[in-house]
Design an enzyme around this catalytic site. Structure first.
Site, PDB file in Angstrom:
ATOM      1  N   ARG A 144       6.355   0.994   2.245  1.00 58.96           N
ATOM      2  CA  ARG A 144       7.354   1.669   1.394  1.00 58.96           C
ATOM      3  C   ARG A 144       8.773   1.330   1.844  1.00 58.96           C
ATOM      4  O   ARG A 144       9.666   1.126   1.023  1.00 58.96           O
ATOM      5  CB  ARG A 144       7.140   3.187   1.415  1.00 58.96           C
ATOM      6  CG  ARG A 144       5.924   3.654   0.662  1.00 58.96           C
ATOM      7  CD  ARG A 144       5.890   5.167   0.461  1.00 58.96           C
ATOM      8  NE  ARG A 144       6.208   5.940   1.634  1.00 58.96           N
ATOM      9  CZ  ARG A 144       5.319   6.404   2.517  1.00 58.96           C
ATOM     10  NH1 ARG A 144       4.025   6.170   2.336  1.00 58.96           N
ATOM     11  NH2 ARG A 144       5.709   7.110   3.563  1.00 58.96           N
ATOM     12  N   LYS A 182       0.876  -1.165   0.000  1.00 65.75           N
ATOM     13  CA  LYS A 182       0.000   0.000   0.000  1.00 65.75           C
ATOM     14  C   LYS A 182       0.914   1.216   0.000  1.00 65.75           C
ATOM     15  O   LYS A 182       1.660   1.455   0.953  1.00 65.75           O
ATOM     16  CB  LYS A 182      -0.926   0.011   1.217  1.00 65.75           C
ATOM     17  CG  LYS A 182      -1.923   1.161   1.165  1.00 65.75           C
ATOM     18  CD  LYS A 182      -2.962   1.021   2.247  1.00 65.75           C
ATOM     19  CE  LYS A 182      -4.005   2.109   2.056  1.00 65.75           C
ATOM     20  NZ  LYS A 182      -4.153   2.963   3.205  1.00 65.75           N
ATOM     21  N   THR A 208       0.643   4.327   0.468  1.00 67.67           N
ATOM     22  CA  THR A 208       0.560   5.339   1.522  1.00 67.67           C
ATOM     23  C   THR A 208       1.047   4.836   2.883  1.00 67.67           C
ATOM     24  O   THR A 208       1.095   5.608   3.838  1.00 67.67           O
ATOM     25  CB  THR A 208      -0.889   5.857   1.677  1.00 67.67           C
ATOM     26  OG1 THR A 208      -1.738   4.752   1.972  1.00 67.67           O
ATOM     27  CG2 THR A 208      -1.345   6.566   0.406  1.00 67.67           C
ATOM     28  N   CYS A 209       1.437   3.588   2.966  1.00 66.81           N
ATOM     29  CA  CYS A 209       1.922   2.996   4.217  1.00 66.81           C
ATOM     30  C   CYS A 209       3.434   3.112   4.293  1.00 66.81           C
ATOM     31  O   CYS A 209       4.151   2.575   3.443  1.00 66.81           O
ATOM     32  CB  CYS A 209       1.494   1.529   4.286  1.00 66.81           C
ATOM     33  SG  CYS A 209       2.210   0.627   5.676  1.00 66.81           S
ATOM     34  N   SER A 210       3.939   3.799   5.301  1.00 66.40           N
ATOM     35  CA  SER A 210       5.388   4.000   5.415  1.00 66.40           C
ATOM     36  C   SER A 210       6.129   2.683   5.645  1.00 66.40           C
ATOM     37  O   SER A 210       7.232   2.494   5.127  1.00 66.40           O
ATOM     38  CB  SER A 210       5.705   4.998   6.531  1.00 66.40           C
ATOM     39  OG  SER A 210       5.244   4.531   7.785  1.00 66.40           O
TER      40      SER A 210
END
Length: 129
Positions: free
Chosen positions: A16, A9, A11-13
């Site tokens: 990433r 995902k 937007t998930c740090s």
């Protein structure tokens, strides 16, 4: 399975970070946006088996409809929990990394190193520079 697959995902740090570690280690992971391309119930069961988890072990509570759907009810069956994750893929905890030699839920994110020890060596070297 050639390249590892990451259920990701953007937007998930944490997601990433794991993706970056894999790429920095020279791997070319297949990135699957599991929200846009959710797994089927059969696929989810297969992944749970590979992870050695039951459905509760892969359910995300924070920032999801977990409470609204009543998923904390201990009487819910495995099938009911899997059906909820299929219908609402945001309930699937992330990131999940699947490789030919294993699978892991990267919570905490450093668990990726359990599956890819070489990635830890590369990551550690880059942190030192």
């Amino acid at each position: 399975m050639g390249n590892p697959v990451i259920w990701h995902k953007q937007t998930c740090s944490t997601s990433r970070w794991v993706l970056g570690v894999l790429r920095d280690a020279g791997l070319a992971p297949v990135v699957r946006d599991y929200i846009a391309d959710p797994p089927s119930g059969t696929e989810l069961r297969d992944v749970l088996a590979r992870l050695g988890l039951d459905a509760r072990g892969l359910i995300r509570r924070k920032g999801t409809p977990f409470a609204e759907l009543g998923l904390a009810d201990p009487g819910l069956s495995e099938d009911a929990l899997i059906a909820a994750m299929v219908a609402h893929p945001i309930l699937i905890e992330r990131p999940v990394v699947l490789a030919s030699h294993g699978a892991i839920l990267c919570r905490p994110k450093e668990r990726v190193f359990d599956l890819f020890p070489r990635a830890q060596q590369v990551w550690s070297q880059r942190q030192g520079s």
